[in-house]
Design an enzyme around this catalytic site. Structure first.
Site, PDB file in Angstrom:
ATOM      1  N   ASP A  75       0.884  -1.161   0.000  1.00  0.00           N
ATOM      2  CA  ASP A  75       0.000   0.000   0.000  1.00  0.00           C
ATOM      3  C   ASP A  75       0.923   1.213   0.000  1.00  0.00           C
ATOM      4  O   ASP A  75       1.628   1.467   0.987  1.00  0.00           O
ATOM      5  CB  ASP A  75      -0.880  -0.019   1.246  1.00  0.00           C
ATOM      6  N   VAL A  76       0.945   1.968  -1.098  1.00  0.00           N
ATOM      7  CA  VAL A  76       1.913   3.067  -1.220  1.00  0.00           C
ATOM      8  C   VAL A  76       1.634   4.205  -0.252  1.00  0.00           C
ATOM      9  O   VAL A  76       2.480   5.094  -0.084  1.00  0.00           O
ATOM     10  CB  VAL A  76       1.995   3.609  -2.659  1.00  0.00           C
ATOM     11  N   ASN A 122       2.554   3.898 -10.745  1.00  0.00           N
ATOM     12  CA  ASN A 122       1.252   3.832 -11.378  1.00  0.00           C
ATOM     13  C   ASN A 122       0.083   3.865 -10.385  1.00  0.00           C
ATOM     14  O   ASN A 122      -1.031   4.223 -10.765  1.00  0.00           O
ATOM     15  CB  ASN A 122       1.151   2.548 -12.218  1.00  0.00           C
ATOM     16  N   SER A 172      -1.581  12.566 -15.555  1.00  0.00           N
ATOM     17  CA  SER A 172      -2.882  12.570 -16.233  1.00  0.00           C
ATOM     18  C   SER A 172      -3.045  13.911 -16.928  1.00  0.00           C
ATOM     19  O   SER A 172      -2.450  14.917 -16.524  1.00  0.00           O
ATOM     20  CB  SER A 172      -4.017  12.388 -15.216  1.00  0.00           C
ATOM     21  N   TYR A 192      -8.463  15.580  -7.406  1.00  0.00           N
ATOM     22  CA  TYR A 192      -7.724  14.687  -8.300  1.00  0.00           C
ATOM     23  C   TYR A 192      -6.824  15.487  -9.236  1.00  0.00           C
ATOM     24  O   TYR A 192      -5.644  15.154  -9.417  1.00  0.00           O
ATOM     25  CB  TYR A 192      -8.707  13.843  -9.112  1.00  0.00           C
ATOM     26  N   LYS A 203      -2.657  15.312  -9.534  1.00  0.00           N
ATOM     27  CA  LYS A 203      -1.920  14.970 -10.749  1.00  0.00           C
ATOM     28  C   LYS A 203      -1.035  16.134 -11.206  1.00  0.00           C
ATOM     29  O   LYS A 203       0.044  15.921 -11.774  1.00  0.00           O
ATOM     30  CB  LYS A 203      -2.883  14.536 -11.855  1.00  0.00           C
ATOM     31  N   THR A 249     -10.986   2.162 -17.092  1.00  0.00           N
ATOM     32  CA  THR A 249     -10.384   1.346 -16.042  1.00  0.00           C
ATOM     33  C   THR A 249     -11.397   1.146 -14.930  1.00  0.00           C
ATOM     34  O   THR A 249     -12.518   1.675 -14.988  1.00  0.00           O
ATOM     35  CB  THR A 249      -9.127   2.033 -15.459  1.00  0.00           C
TER      36      THR A 249
END
Length: 255
Positions: A65-66, A92, A149, A162, A166, A197
Site C-alpha cells: 500500500d503506497v 502507477n 494525467s 484529483y 496529478k 479502467t
C-alpha cells in the site's frame, strides 16, 4: 529474433493488480524485464505473476500500500533480493478523488494525496537511493516513470482534488528530474487521457459519461495499449537523453 530491449533489467510497478498496472507489467516483461508487481490486492497479483511466468518471463508479487511510508523501502528490497538491482520504477498506483470541493470529505481528500502524490514521492525516493547505491544510476540505466494525467494539465469539473494531485505529480517529476540529473536518473511522466479502467468504468456507463465521450474530438476512449510506446521509450535506452519530460497521450481529448 525477438527484440527484448529491457533484457535483464528489473522493474517495479505500483498499482499492478488491475488496469494500466497489469498492462505495464505484461509489456515490460515482454520486453525482457524482470518485473515486480506491487499492489494491495495480492490475490490478483498472483494470477498475473503466474501468467507472466507461463509466458517465459520472471515476475514476483509484492503486497504494498503506497500510502504506508514504512512499507515502500522493504517492498523494493524484496524485489531486488528476488530479481536483482532495480533499474525501472513505474509509479502507477492511484485513486480517483472525485467529488465537489464543498462536499468532498477530508479523509477522501487526504487519501487522494497520500496515494497519488506522497506515494509517488516516497517510492521515487526509495528507488533512487537503491539505483545510486547499486551503480545502476551511474551506468545510465536508472528510469523512473510517473503516471500523471491530462487532469494535471487541465481543470476538470468535479475533480478538483484529483486534478491538483496529478498537477503535483507533474511538478514532482520535474523537480526530481532536476535534482537527480547529475545522478544520471531519468525521471519522466506520462499524462494519459481517458482509458476505461476500474476507477472510471461506472462513470462512462452513465448518460453523463457517454455525453463526455461524445464531446471528445474523436468521440472515443483510448485503447488499453495506448501508452505502450511511451512507456517503452521512457524505460529504454532513448531516455538517457530525456528527463523532466511529460508525454501527453490523450487522443486529442484535451483539445
Amino acid at each position: 529474433m525477438i527484440d527484448r530491449p529491457l533484457q535483464n533489467r528489473t522493474a517495479f510497478i505500483t498499482g499492478a493488480s488491475s488496469g494500466l498496472g497489469v498492462r505495464f507489467a505484461h509489456l515490460l516483461a515482454g520486453a525482457g524485464a524482470k518485473v515486480a508487481l506491487a499492489a494491495r490486492r495480492t490475490d490478483r497479483l498472483d494470477a498475473e505473476v503466474a501468467y507472466i511466468r507461463a509466458a517465459g518471463g520472471e515476475a514476483v508479487a509484492i503486497a504494498l500500500d503506497v500510502s504506508d511510508a514504512e512499507a515502500i523501502g522493504p517492498a523494493i528490497d524484496r524485489a531486488e533480493a528476488e530479481l536483482g538491482p532495480l533499474s525501472i520504477l513505474v509509479n502507477n498506483a492511484g485513486v480517483g478523488g472525485d467529488g465537489a470541493a464543498l462536499s468532498l470529505p477530508v479523509d477522501r481528500y487526504d487519501q487522494t494525496f497520500d496515494v497519488n502524490v506522497r506515494g509517488v514521492y516516497l517510492a521515487a525516493r526509495e528507488a533512487a537511493k537503491r539505483m545510486i547505491d547499486s551503480g545502476v544510476a551511474e551506468a545510465g540505466d536508472a528510469r523512473i516513470v510517473n503516471i500523471a494525467s491530462i487532469a494535471g494539465l487541465n481543470q476538470l469539473p468535479g475533480l478538483t482534488a484529483y486534478c491538483a494531485s496529478k498537477a503535483a505529480v507533474i511538478s514532482l517529476t520535474q523537480g526530481l528530474a532536476r535534482e537527480w540529473a547529475k545522478r544520471h536518473i531519468a525521471v519522466n511522466a506520462i499524462a494519459p487521457g481517458y482509458i476505461e479502467t476500474e476507477i472510471n468504468s461506472d462513470w462512462f456507463a452513465t448518460d453523463g459519461g457517454r455525453a463526455q465521450i461524445a464531446g471528445f474530438p474523436r468521440r472515443r476512449l483510448m485503447d488499453n495499449d495506448a501508452l505502450d510506446q511511451a512507456l517503452l521509450l521512457l524505460t529504454g535506452r532513448a531516455a538517457r537523453f530525456m528527463t523532466g519530460s511529460v508525454i501527453v497521450v490523450d487522443d486529442g481529448q484535451s483539445l
